[in-house]
Design an enzyme around this catalytic site. Structure first.
Site, PDB file in Angstrom:
ATOM      1  N   GLU A  25       0.826  -1.216   0.000  1.00  0.00           N
ATOM      2  CA  GLU A  25       0.000   0.000   0.000  1.00  0.00           C
ATOM      3  C   GLU A  25       0.862   1.268   0.000  1.00  0.00           C
ATOM      4  OE1 GLU A  25      -4.006  -1.559   2.224  1.00  0.00           O
ATOM      5  OE2 GLU A  25      -2.376  -0.881   3.502  1.00  0.00           O
ATOM      6  N   GLU A  29      -6.130  -7.932  -0.606  1.00  0.00           N
ATOM      7  CA  GLU A  29      -6.809  -7.824   0.679  1.00  0.00           C
ATOM      8  C   GLU A  29      -8.293  -7.553   0.440  1.00  0.00           C
ATOM      9  OE1 GLU A  29      -5.073  -5.107   3.471  1.00  0.00           O
ATOM     10  OE2 GLU A  29      -3.033  -5.852   3.132  1.00  0.00           O
TER      11      GLU A  29
END
Length: 613
Positions: free
Chosen positions: A185, A260
């Site tokens: 991320e 995710e």
């Protein structure tokens, strides 16, 4: 199907969802990227993966949790690797016990599961400092997650050590690790493509020669992806939008992978327990699998964040918010490894998408639980009467300058008058005492840093008990993570000087003197010890409703933190950490005194908040 990456040859293999298929030992496999799917042995592979972390699950239960994964229909395990668990002390590496990441991967292989490895030194994961070791902060000028050469050298050293554990377990070397994530991320933090490419080089130079990928939220992907490498997406549930996004940043092709997908969520202290309805999550899963998209559910099994390893969130809009110790995550498998309603609904959905003739293993039985009543806490240690030798300094020193990672520091000085006391950049929680009497609680969550002191004698002792409540693990303040009293203490706008600082990391409880029948009503931070005898063991949960704020050691294991504000009101005790015969428990409480009893119950309580701060 056209293969856009060279196929990666390997010895080893997997049982893909079927218990009836043979073990994949000594079976040759190939793995690569196709136009729209992953490709295993020349055939499309839809990864149905679930996240779990070896450090959050007692080692003796790794295999059990993986059997539960197989029975739900997973064919892959996704997992982070926590740098600060493996290099708690700079230059000293630990891959033993619960840190044995290689054994974790090998057990997955034995259970017929592939692994997607996510060893980027930054993990987020509601984990202290996002997985970075605290000692990186000892040099206040060093910048993590950047091209700072000091950071890159430490990062490279760690990855080279990790490579010794994991490179032989890649599919390219006969193992079951299919892919390696090189950053996590990153688009939510910055956009330096040069830094991303340095990450790639570090991993390649260390010997990670399989498929590399990055992952980002949908809005952050433009900043966080590395051109030429697979971009995975986090949190995006619309199959059409997901495919469009990955096509845009991967040369118009897949594979399509949600690194995710969130069937649950984590909890913060003082906030409501997270809940994602099972039926809603199952419908989303069905839509994603029907679209042929590969998925990693975060989390499949969260487990527990033990010790002082919880992280915290903070951004420019929202205040500091530390996370609870339970990492139950409202996941398909609960904190103790039992199947939930969500587990069974997911199992039904996955069964619909299995190839013809494949069946799922039976679900293992639920683990037994027990309750233990009336554990006597009959020995006490007042922390203020058990202080170590202090460090002295004109100005207060932060944890890092005191060479302390986690826990608590007691700051002591003499003052001559009252007025407004202000702790500049307190991190994160403080109890203020004057002449041994508590006069205030200051909490970074609530933006509290000041108190008015009245009726002060001419030579009063000022004690400030400071707790690291968890370093920030996500957001723009990741690099600003020094703890304790990080700037100064002001009294009536004049700086308080000449400090004694007592380091209390609570790595163990050695050095504390316990007394029986001691006065426990002083309302100082204290340790309450008791013993109990068992004839049988089972999972159980410490009921912490009567306590204030602290942590618990059981038979030498730090079970994690409790706090009366909730929502977590119990601490999970795995059966494997109990003993037939004599057991010892020590409860540390910094807010309440005079504890005489402790009990356990046979179910968790993770959803009760208190109005008490």
């Amino acid at each position: 199907m056209k293969i856009i990456n060279r196929l990666l040859s390997a010895l080893g293999g997997a049982v893909l969802l079927s218990a009836a298929m043979p073990s994949f030992a000594q079976t040759k496999h190939t793995f690569g990227l196709g136009d729209s799917t992953f490709v295993l042995d020349g055939k499309p592979l839809q990864m149905i993966s679930g996240e779990m972390h070896c450090t959050r699950v007692p080692r003796e239960y790794w295999r059990d949790r993986m059997k539960m994964a197989k029975a739900m229909g997973l064919n892959t395990i996704g997992t982070y690797v926590f740098w600060n668990a493996h290099e708690a002390v700079k230059g000293k590496y630990d891959f033993s016990g619960n840190n044995d990441i290689a054994a974790f991967v090998k057990i997955a292989q034995e259970e017929g599961l592939w692994v997607v490895m996510r060893p980027s030194p930054y993990v987020c994961a509601e984990w202290e400092f996002g997985g970075y070791p605290w000692w990186l902060l000892k040099d206040s000028t060093l910048k993590v997650r950047s091209t700072d050469p000091r950071f890159l050298q430490a990062y490279t050293n760690y990855i080279n050590q990790l490579a010794k554990q994991l490179v032989p377990l890649q599919v390219t070397h006969g193992g079951n690790i299919l892919m390696i994530q090189i950053e996590n991320e990153y688009g939510s933090y910055s956009d330096d493509k040069n830094y991303l490419d340095i990450n790639r080089k570090i991993f390649r130079n260390a010997g990670f020669d399989g498929v590399l990928f990055t992952c980002d939220g949908a809005d952050q992907m433009p900043k966080g992806y590395l051109p030429g490498y697979l971009p995975a997406v986090n949190g995006l549930e619309d199959p059409v939008k997901l495919k469009e996004l990955i096509n845009k940043y991967h040369n118009g092709k897949g594979p399509y992978y949600v690194a995710e997908w969130y069937p649950g969520w984590f909890d913060d202290w003082g906030k409501k327990h997270a809940n994602v309805p099972a039926a809603q999550a199952a419908k989303t899963l069905d839509n994603i699998l029907a679209a042929g998209i590969s998925i990693n559910m975060y989390m499949f099994h969260g487990g527990t964040t033990r010790g002082f390893m919880n992280g915290a969130n903070m951004n420019k809009r929202d205040p500091y918010s530390p996370q609870v110790s339970s990492y139950d995550y409202d996941a398909p498998l609960d904190e103790a490894g039992n199947a939930t309603e969500k587990y069974y609904k997911f199992r039904e959905i996955i069964a619909k998408h299995l190839p013809a003739g494949q069946v799922l293993p039976q679900v293992p039985a639920k683990k037994p639980t027990m309750a233990i009543s009336n554990i006597k806490l009959d020995a006490y240690a007042d922390v203020f009467n058990n202080l170590p030798k202090p460090t002295e300094s004109v100005k207060p020193l932060c944890f890092e300058d005191l060479d302390q990672a986690y826990g608590f520091v007691l700051y002591r000085a003499q003052i001559k008058n009252g007025g407004v006391l202000k702790l500049k950049e307190l991190r994160d929680y403080a109890l203020v005492y004057v002449n041994g009497k508590q006069v205030a609680t200051l909490d970074r969550r609530l933006k509290q840093d000041s108190v008015a002191l009245t009726n002060i004698s001419s030579n009063a002792t000022l004690d400030i008990w400071v707790e690291n409540n968890g370093r920030i693990n996500y957001g723009p303040f990741l690099a600003d993570n020094r703890h304790g009293i990080t700037q100064s203490v002001m009294l009536n706008n004049a700086e308080v000087l000449s400090w004694k600082m007592y380091r209390l990391p609570f790595n163990s409880l050695s050095g504390f003197t316990f007394k029986r029948n001691a006065n426990t009503s002083a309302n100082h931070p204290g340790l309450f010890k008791g013993t109990f005898t068992l004839t049988q063991v089972a999972d159980t949960y410490l009921d912490m409703h009567a306590f204030g704020k602290g942590f618990v050691f059981l038979n030498g294991h730090n079970l994690g933190k409790y706090w009366q504000i909730g929502p977590q009101q119990t601490l999970y005790v795995p059966a494997g950490w109990l003993k037939k015969g004599r057991n010892e428990v020590v409860v540390f409480d910094e807010l309440k005194a005079d504890h005489q009893n402790l009990s356990t119950i046979d179910l968790p309580i993770l959803d009760q908040n208190s109005s008490t701060n």
